[in-house]
Design a protein around this motif. Structure first.
Motif, PDB file in Angstrom:
ATOM      1  N   ASP A  45       0.834  -1.205   0.000  1.00 29.37           N
ATOM      2  CA  ASP A  45       0.000   0.000   0.000  1.00 29.37           C
ATOM      3  C   ASP A  45       0.869   1.255   0.000  1.00 29.37           C
ATOM      4  O   ASP A  45       0.395   2.334  -0.323  1.00 29.37           O
ATOM      5  CB  ASP A  45      -0.909   0.014   1.229  1.00 29.37           C
ATOM      6  CG  ASP A  45      -1.830  -1.184   1.237  1.00 29.37           C
ATOM      7  OD1 ASP A  45      -2.512  -1.386   0.227  1.00 29.37           O
ATOM      8  OD2 ASP A  45      -1.840  -1.927   2.239  1.00 29.37           O
ATOM      9  N   PHE A  46       2.115   1.062   0.413  1.00 31.95           N
ATOM     10  CA  PHE A  46       3.032   2.197   0.434  1.00 31.95           C
ATOM     11  C   PHE A  46       4.465   1.713   0.305  1.00 31.95           C
ATOM     12  O   PHE A  46       4.801   0.617   0.728  1.00 31.95           O
ATOM     13  CB  PHE A  46       2.878   3.008   1.732  1.00 31.95           C
ATOM     14  CG  PHE A  46       2.790   4.477   1.455  1.00 31.95           C
ATOM     15  CD1 PHE A  46       1.590   5.155   1.556  1.00 31.95           C
ATOM     16  CD2 PHE A  46       3.920   5.174   1.049  1.00 31.95           C
ATOM     17  CE1 PHE A  46       1.512   6.507   1.251  1.00 31.95           C
ATOM     18  CE2 PHE A  46       3.854   6.529   0.747  1.00 31.95           C
ATOM     19  CZ  PHE A  46       2.650   7.199   0.851  1.00 31.95           C
ATOM     20  N   PHE A  47       5.298   2.542  -0.301  1.00 27.46           N
ATOM     21  CA  PHE A  47       6.707   2.193  -0.529  1.00 27.46           C
ATOM     22  C   PHE A  47       7.553   3.310   0.084  1.00 27.46           C
ATOM     23  O   PHE A  47       7.364   4.484  -0.240  1.00 27.46           O
ATOM     24  CB  PHE A  47       6.924   2.095  -2.036  1.00 27.46           C
ATOM     25  CG  PHE A  47       8.284   1.636  -2.475  1.00 27.46           C
ATOM     26  CD1 PHE A  47       8.898   0.525  -1.905  1.00 27.46           C
ATOM     27  CD2 PHE A  47       8.948   2.292  -3.505  1.00 27.46           C
ATOM     28  CE1 PHE A  47      10.133   0.081  -2.342  1.00 27.46           C
ATOM     29  CE2 PHE A  47      10.185   1.852  -3.965  1.00 27.46           C
ATOM     30  CZ  PHE A  47      10.778   0.751  -3.366  1.00 27.46           C
ATOM     31  N   VAL A  48       8.433   2.932   1.012  1.00 27.17           N
ATOM     32  CA  VAL A  48       9.266   3.933   1.687  1.00 27.17           C
ATOM     33  C   VAL A  48      10.739   3.598   1.454  1.00 27.17           C
ATOM     34  O   VAL A  48      11.187   2.504   1.797  1.00 27.17           O
ATOM     35  CB  VAL A  48       8.978   3.957   3.213  1.00 27.17           C
ATOM     36  CG1 VAL A  48       9.865   4.981   3.914  1.00 27.17           C
ATOM     37  CG2 VAL A  48       7.509   4.267   3.481  1.00 27.17           C
ATOM     38  N   CYS A  49      11.471   4.531   0.857  1.00 26.62           N
ATOM     39  CA  CYS A  49      12.901   4.310   0.602  1.00 26.62           C
ATOM     40  C   CYS A  49      13.712   5.107   1.611  1.00 26.62           C
ATOM     41  O   CYS A  49      13.460   6.305   1.802  1.00 26.62           O
ATOM     42  CB  CYS A  49      13.271   4.780  -0.802  1.00 26.62           C
ATOM     43  SG  CYS A  49      12.320   3.945  -2.073  1.00 26.62           S
TER      44      CYS A  49
END
Ligand code: ZN
Length: 366
Positions: free
Chosen positions: A208-212
């Motif tokens: 649902d979300f991508f955090v780098c």
């Protein structure tokens, strides 16, 4: 001896019965298109249907934007976008691949059978509604620890960015899991992944979300602070400098790998960008607020930039720069496990408050 023969016959008949039953199952799975079947025809050896007929049969409204050439279809639970010439369609903001492209044929928009299956298979193949009214929630987040292996990222005062990123990513994972969020890391060890592979992991997980997670470096030692970025084609000079540095990893990769695996055409990317933009900006701001509130860490920048790793992700995504390894104080902080834990907790608090606000509003888009 006879008994053995009878037994082998019994086994043979049993196998035939199983096979026949299997055929029965596959026969039942043939889709009945009802009246619509008479509207189908073959083109390039594929079965096609006229879009207006499909829409009226399955009760969809549709619009064709003559300028962008994007076709939008809607019913109470689905929002679909497609583009003539492309096999990719957006279904409730997720990318699905058709076995043949949508086409304009004799002045009419036609869609392949694989598209019609979305409706014919009684919603079986269509993903559940993700947007407003659909009880949207953030259940799964993929965290990407930037760099790794042969690519150390920024290096300052003996501290390597790849190690800082990985440790923060692991701590962030365990903090988010405490709040019931399912978290997947793109890497758990010191290994090298091309940028597209990182995004592919998030896509395959239907995150649902991508955090780098990254750490920064500058030519001046005084530069310090936290930054949060979302994907944008517009950027200021400051963002551009960070963007060039973080995209430099492409030099470690096969230069054609990204272009070849990208798959989506430019218009589809534009659609994805605008679909996920609000969520990405909100998430970037909420995380920055979390950092300010808890760590009293100066937020240097929240803005858009064209990061390749974000470009490949088919969901809202942010890239965090947790501090400057070129700054002696921040490098010392980032080399300290306790500080990294505080940082992970502050980022997690931002993500959780975003999640709560987002779920309360059933999403921000539309
Ligand atoms: Zn980096």
């Amino acid at each position: 001896m006879y008994k053995k023969k009878y037994f082998s016959h019994a086994v043979f008949f049993f196998l035939c019965a199983v096979l026949l039953a299997g055929c029965g199952v596959s026969r039942r799975s043939v889709i009945d298109y009802g009246k619509l079947a008479s509207e189908s025809f073959k083109l390039d050896r594929k079965q096609y249907f006229a879009l207006p007929a499909v829409c009226s049969y399955y009760n969809l409204t549709w619009e064709w934007d003559g300028f962008t050439r994007i076709i939008t279809l809607k019913n109470s639970s689905l929002d679909m976008k497609m583009y003539p010439g492309s096999t990719l369609i957006l279904v409730n903001n997720r990318v699905e691949n058709l076995d043949a492209p949508v086409q304009v044929y004799q002045g009419m928009i036609i869609v392949p059978e694989s598209f019609v299956r979305f409706f014919a298979e009684e919603k079986k193949s269509a993903p559940p509604p993700q947007r407003k009214g659909g009880g949207y929630s953030i259940k799964k987040i993929v965290i990407d620890a930037g760099h790794g292996g042969k690519d150390p990222g920024a290096v300052g005062f003996g501290v390597q960015e790849k190690d800082v990123n990985l440790d923060i990513a692991k701590r962030l994972k365990s903090e988010l899991e405490k709040s019931g969020v399912q978290v997947l890391l793109t890497r758990e060890t010191d290994i090298f992944h091309p940028l597209q592979k990182r995004a592919d992991i998030a896509n395959a997980a239907h995150a649902d979300f991508f955090v780098c997670v990254h750490a920064n470096a500058a030519t001046t030692a005084s530069a310090s602070g936290f930054e949060a970025y979302y994907l944008s084609t517009e950027h200021d000079d400051f963002s551009k400098a960070v963007q060039i540095r973080e995209n430099a990893v492409l030099s470690f990769e096969d230069s054609t790998a990204f272009a070849a695996s990208e798959g989506l055409n430019a218009t589809l990317w534009d659609m994805m960008l605008s679909e996920n933009r609000i969520e990405s900006i909100e998430m970037a701001n909420t995380i920055a607020r979390g950092l300010n509130n808890i760590l009293k860490l100066k937020t240097r920048h929240v803005s858009g930039a064209m990061f390749y790793v974000l470009k490949g992700a088919r969901m809202p995504a942010v890239l965090l720069e947790v501090g400057y390894l070129s700054n002696p104080t921040e490098a010392t902080h980032l080399n300290n496990g306790y500080y990294r834990q505080m940082l992970a907790e502050a980022i997690a608090s931002g993500i959780i408050s975003y999640k709560q606000e987002f779920e309360l509003n059933n999403g921000f888009s539309k």
